[in-house]
Motif scaffolding. Structure first.
Motif, PDB file in Angstrom:
ATOM      1  N   GLY A  43       0.797  -1.223   0.000  1.00 14.97           N
ATOM      2  CA  GLY A  43       0.000   0.000   0.000  1.00 14.97           C
ATOM      3  C   GLY A  43       0.832   1.277   0.000  1.00 14.97           C
ATOM      4  N   ILE A  44       2.134   1.174  -0.104  1.00 18.13           N
ATOM      5  CA  ILE A  44       2.972   2.378  -0.051  1.00 18.13           C
ATOM      6  C   ILE A  44       4.012   2.326  -1.177  1.00 18.13           C
ATOM      7  N   SER A  45       4.215   3.467  -1.810  1.00 18.41           N
ATOM      8  CA  SER A  45       5.156   3.483  -2.948  1.00 18.41           C
ATOM      9  C   SER A  45       6.588   3.640  -2.452  1.00 18.41           C
ATOM     10  N   ASP A  46       7.531   3.199  -3.258  1.00 17.95           N
ATOM     11  CA  ASP A  46       8.948   3.342  -2.922  1.00 17.95           C
ATOM     12  C   ASP A  46       9.311   4.809  -2.707  1.00 17.95           C
ATOM     13  N   VAL A  47       8.732   5.681  -3.545  1.00 22.97           N
ATOM     14  CA  VAL A  47       9.056   7.107  -3.477  1.00 22.97           C
ATOM     15  C   VAL A  47       8.633   7.708  -2.128  1.00 22.97           C
ATOM     16  N   GLU A  48       7.404   7.432  -1.738  1.00 19.44           N
ATOM     17  CA  GLU A  48       6.904   7.901  -0.439  1.00 19.44           C
ATOM     18  C   GLU A  48       7.790   7.426   0.705  1.00 19.44           C
ATOM     19  N   LEU A  49       8.084   6.112   0.637  1.00 19.51           N
ATOM     20  CA  LEU A  49       8.826   5.476   1.707  1.00 19.51           C
ATOM     21  C   LEU A  49      10.229   6.070   1.808  1.00 19.51           C
ATOM     22  N   GLU A  50      10.883   6.229   0.668  1.00 18.27           N
ATOM     23  CA  GLU A  50      12.245   6.743   0.674  1.00 18.27           C
ATOM     24  C   GLU A  50      12.297   8.196   1.149  1.00 18.27           C
TER      25      GLU A  50
END
Lengths: 337, 337
Positions: free
Chosen positions: A309-316
């Protein structure tokens, strides 16, 4: 015929394949063990742990032989051996000497031996071991010996799988008793002094007795406090009645290399089995083990779910804020959930 | 003034209170450590681990004294000591001898000592320790010594917190080197043979060198495989560049009780600090540690969240199906998520 069915009809090659699938945590392995689950619950699971150098492997060999070629009223049983070596979380650990073990036991279809190098998280290791035990159980092995090296949390977690836990000591290991007393004696249902032909047996026995008097709480009373079983963390109801009669772990002396004391050890194991079957502790043990296993699987599933439910971009982006100390890890997790 | 502010201005009593809050995992503790987080990152964290009987505590005392009353070009530093004893997951572990330690170091406001009995899950223990280190860091302690007993997974997890990890051996501990070589040598940045006045030093040194040659991979290359850091399980991106120049762990001989070899050990520590600061490994270490800490916190948060969305009745009904082997734990978890 699927892998699970092959295992049920006694195909050893399929069993070996299944164990590999379980060890590698593949979907095929999970599916098969899930199908086999309703055929489990028949085996008596014996955990064998202790420091390196105590001769655990020889002792496990002896126990297996004694159940295969029984004397003096010991019932014959099919025996599965699972040797877990969790000593090296970094390199994957050494493969234990299957071939050495096989010498005495080769060619007997009533025995199945598997070594497992450690891998993965501790919870994961306990669950993988549980899966492999379940496979052996479903395949009709009535006695399952789970051997672990050492005295750390992983051994304790694996010991929780066992119905009867043997803690093995040997004379003259110096500091080991000191090292062992803190956590490991509390999980012992039976204490074994192996290599009992060597000098210093009396010293070891006295030390164990003294530690036992100090340290031993009522066995199989699972502490739920803040243990690693995720389910318990989540406030899961787990039934753990106090036993009516306390089990005092007996101390049994063996010399595995000469097959001495093994009959007495098996009698102690059978007595302990009678004890936990007679007072409902086998059921509470089962409930605890299941809750633990489900807890680990649940954690995994929840994490996978969340990650989708979370994108790599958001997470990074969020991680970068933590690395640069703009927000704390705790604040970041509040934002993530 | 809040607890976090009190700690920042150097109130020792508030620091002690904060450490207790963190150890007990209270919301107050989490809040305060979250506020203090942006003041962390200045300390050099030194992990000290090894088997019981190697004299780790004396060595830690010596190191602290040497940083407080420095000689021969060693920079003076404020020193925090955190002694973690994870030997007994069942009974909560023994409190280490604070008073014994304090004798040499009492009355010096540049030093702060805290013992911590183990509790909770392994991941939890590492996170609690991380929080306590952060509190000491924010409070201005420039050198933080984290002492752990033994060589299990918990020590390895805690060692991951440290910038420089010392693995302590002693001559004549028999099987210990064998026991220690598998996992623990791989985390060593510096190997210490303490009690170097005792017979057998050469044997120990040769054994360590041989094991080092066999076992040592490039240090601080964090294996992401299937380790316990939940974040890594969730496929989190973690940056781990290979170091340009390999660090070969030096072997340093000390006799802590006579304060011998301590200067040399500190020089090795300072060299290692220069090494990781110079090649970007300090940053990748920081990223790994943060990902690990967030992983544990995330698991907790996800579980709490999930637990709130399911009733006791539903949960117990499903568990009963598992206990009676109508469905497998894996199937049950699929239904739960």
């Amino acid at each position: 015929m699927g892998l699970a069915d092959e295992v049920l009809v006694g195909n050893r090659l399929s069993l070996a394949r299944l164990l590999t699938q379980i060890e590698n945590e593949t979907p095929v392995g999970r599916q098969a063990i899930s199908e086999l689950y309703r055929f489990t619950g028949r085996a008596h699971i014996i955990g064998v742990t202790g420091a390196p150098g105590t001769g655990k492997s020889s002792l496990v060999n002896c126990l297996a032989l004694a159940f295969r070629q029984p004397e003096g009223g010991i019932p014959q049983a099919k025996v599965g051996i699972l040797a877990v070596d969790p000593s090296s979380p970094f390199s994957g650990g050494a493969i234990l000497g299957d071939r050495v073990r096989m010498k005495d036991l080769a060619g007997d279809s009533g025995i199945f031996i598997r070594s497992m190098a450690t891998r993965g998280s501790l919870g994961g290791l306990a669950v993988t071991t549980a899966g492999m035990v379940q496979a052996l159980d479903a395949a009709g092995f009535e006695i399952i010996l789970v051997e672990t090296v050492g005295a750390g949390q992983s051994e304790i977690d694996i010991a929780r799988l066992a119905h009867t836990t043997l803690v093995v000591e040997a004379p003259g290991l110096g500091d080991d008793i000191q090292a062992i007393k803190a956590g490991i004696l509390e999980i012992a249902d039976i204490l074994v002094i192996n290599k009992a032909d060597q000098p210093g047996v009396d010293v070891t026995e006295r030390a164990l007795k003294a530690n036992l008097d100090l340290a031993h709480p009522s066995p199989h009373t699972f502490r739920t406090g803040k243990t690693s079983a995720a389910f318990l963390l989540a406030g899961m109801p787990v039934e753990t009645p106090a036993p009516a009669e306390l089990w005092i772990p007996p101390i049994v002396k063996t010399t595995a290399t000469e097959k001495k004391g093994v009959g007495e050890l098996i009698q102690a194991i059978l007595q302990h089995r009678g004890y936990i079957e007679g007072n409902g502790m086998k059921r509470s043990h089962e409930i605890f083990r299941t809750a633990y296993e489900m807890g680990v699987l649940l954690e995994e599933a929840l994490l996978q779910d969340w990650r989708q439910g979370i994108s790599d971009v958001e997470l990074e982006a969020l991680l970068e804020q933590v690395y640069t100390r703009q927000i704390s890890p705790w604040e970041a997790v509040q934002k993530l959930v």
